[in-house]
Design a protein around this motif. Structure first.
Motif, PDB file in Angstrom:
ATOM      1  N   ILE A  28       0.843  -1.197   0.000  1.00 64.77           N
ATOM      2  CA  ILE A  28       0.000   0.000   0.000  1.00 64.77           C
ATOM      3  C   ILE A  28       0.878   1.247   0.000  1.00 64.77           C
ATOM      4  O   ILE A  28       0.596   2.213  -0.712  1.00 64.77           O
ATOM      5  N   ILE A  29       1.958   1.234   0.793  1.00 67.65           N
ATOM      6  CA  ILE A  29       2.894   2.362   0.815  1.00 67.65           C
ATOM      7  C   ILE A  29       3.529   2.510  -0.573  1.00 67.65           C
ATOM      8  O   ILE A  29       3.676   3.617  -1.083  1.00 67.65           O
ATOM      9  N   ALA A  30       3.870   1.379  -1.182  1.00 70.80           N
ATOM     10  CA  ALA A  30       4.483   1.408  -2.511  1.00 70.80           C
ATOM     11  C   ALA A  30       3.531   2.021  -3.533  1.00 70.80           C
ATOM     12  O   ALA A  30       3.936   2.858  -4.344  1.00 70.80           O
ATOM     13  N   ARG A  32       0.740   3.945  -2.987  1.00 72.99           N
ATOM     14  CA  ARG A  32       0.166   5.267  -2.693  1.00 72.99           C
ATOM     15  C   ARG A  32       1.191   6.364  -2.455  1.00 72.99           C
ATOM     16  O   ARG A  32       0.909   7.524  -2.714  1.00 72.99           O
ATOM     17  N   VAL A  33       2.337   6.017  -1.931  1.00 76.15           N
ATOM     18  CA  VAL A  33       3.330   7.049  -1.613  1.00 76.15           C
ATOM     19  C   VAL A  33       4.461   7.056  -2.637  1.00 76.15           C
ATOM     20  O   VAL A  33       4.724   8.065  -3.273  1.00 76.15           O
ATOM     21  N   TYR A  34       5.118   5.924  -2.787  1.00 76.45           N
ATOM     22  CA  TYR A  34       6.257   5.830  -3.712  1.00 76.45           C
ATOM     23  C   TYR A  34       5.769   5.270  -5.043  1.00 76.45           C
ATOM     24  O   TYR A  34       6.286   4.295  -5.564  1.00 76.45           O
ATOM     25  N   ASP A  35       4.772   5.930  -5.592  1.00 74.97           N
ATOM     26  CA  ASP A  35       4.044   5.412  -6.741  1.00 74.97           C
ATOM     27  C   ASP A  35       4.810   5.432  -8.064  1.00 74.97           C
ATOM     28  O   ASP A  35       4.443   4.740  -8.999  1.00 74.97           O
ATOM     29  N   LEU A  36       5.894   6.178  -8.147  1.00 69.09           N
ATOM     30  CA  LEU A  36       6.661   6.210  -9.397  1.00 69.09           C
ATOM     31  C   LEU A  36       7.693   5.085  -9.484  1.00 69.09           C
ATOM     32  O   LEU A  36       8.122   4.723 -10.580  1.00 69.09           O
ATOM     33  N   GLN A  37       8.101   4.564  -8.343  1.00 67.44           N
ATOM     34  CA  GLN A  37       9.041   3.435  -8.315  1.00 67.44           C
ATOM     35  C   GLN A  37       8.648   2.462  -7.198  1.00 67.44           C
ATOM     36  O   GLN A  37       9.419   2.217  -6.261  1.00 67.44           O
ATOM     37  N   PRO A  38       7.457   1.890  -7.288  1.00 64.74           N
ATOM     38  CA  PRO A  38       6.979   1.019  -6.205  1.00 64.74           C
ATOM     39  C   PRO A  38       7.826  -0.231  -6.004  1.00 64.74           C
ATOM     40  O   PRO A  38       7.818  -0.808  -4.912  1.00 64.74           O
ATOM     41  N   GLU A  39       8.575  -0.622  -7.013  1.00 64.05           N
ATOM     42  CA  GLU A  39       9.401  -1.820  -6.887  1.00 64.05           C
ATOM     43  C   GLU A  39      10.514  -1.658  -5.852  1.00 64.05           C
ATOM     44  O   GLU A  39      11.087  -2.644  -5.382  1.00 64.05           O
ATOM     45  N   LEU A  40      10.820  -0.419  -5.481  1.00 65.13           N
ATOM     46  CA  LEU A  40      11.855  -0.178  -4.472  1.00 65.13           C
ATOM     47  C   LEU A  40      11.357  -0.435  -3.048  1.00 65.13           C
ATOM     48  O   LEU A  40      12.158  -0.547  -2.122  1.00 65.13           O
ATOM     49  N   VAL A  41      10.055  -0.494  -2.872  1.00 65.77           N
ATOM     50  CA  VAL A  41       9.483  -0.703  -1.546  1.00 65.77           C
ATOM     51  C   VAL A  41       9.256  -2.202  -1.343  1.00 65.77           C
ATOM     52  O   VAL A  41       8.557  -2.841  -2.101  1.00 65.77           O
TER      53      VAL A  41
END
Length: 115
Positions: A28-30, A32-41
């Motif tokens: 969810i954080i990936a 909603r927050v880090y939405d341009l590079q969710p793979e990093l989360v």
């Protein structure tokens, strides 16, 4: 002071919700927050984000209850500067979040810093 106390309780409650999400479902954080590079989360980052945010929840609630305590107020204010700096760097430097992803943290941190 009552308005600031109310805002701190509100900010703490929002952050508490983020803590729950961080520990139970970091995706969810990936998204909603880090939405341009969710793979990093990943799971560990989600838990780290949750641990940091837990500390800020504690500071918000402590400050709201002890609004006239200068050290607690300064520590809480410092946590908002750190959060604002983090999300600003993720948006402007690292390009991991969009304005939509960083928007909520920007609004909450900015509101407190302007009080």
């Amino acid at each position: 002071m009552k308005a600031l106390q109310g805002w701190l309780y509100f900010a703490g409650a929002l952050r508490l919700f983020a803590v729950t999400q961080s520990f139970t479902n970091p995706s969810i954080i990936a998204e909603r927050v880090y939405d341009l590079q969710p793979e990093l989360v990943h799971g560990m980052y989600g838990r780290l984000f949750g641990a940091w945010t837990s500390i800020t929840v504690l500071l918000c609630f402590l400050c709201a209850r002890n609004i006239h305590s200068r050290p607690i107020y300064q520590a809480t204010l410092g946590s908002f500067f750190v959060a604002l700096g983090h999300f600003a760097s993720e948006y402007f430097v690292f390009k991991t979040c969009s304005i939509a992803g960083a928007g909520s943290p920007f609004v909450v941190a900015s509101k407190i810093l302007l009080e």
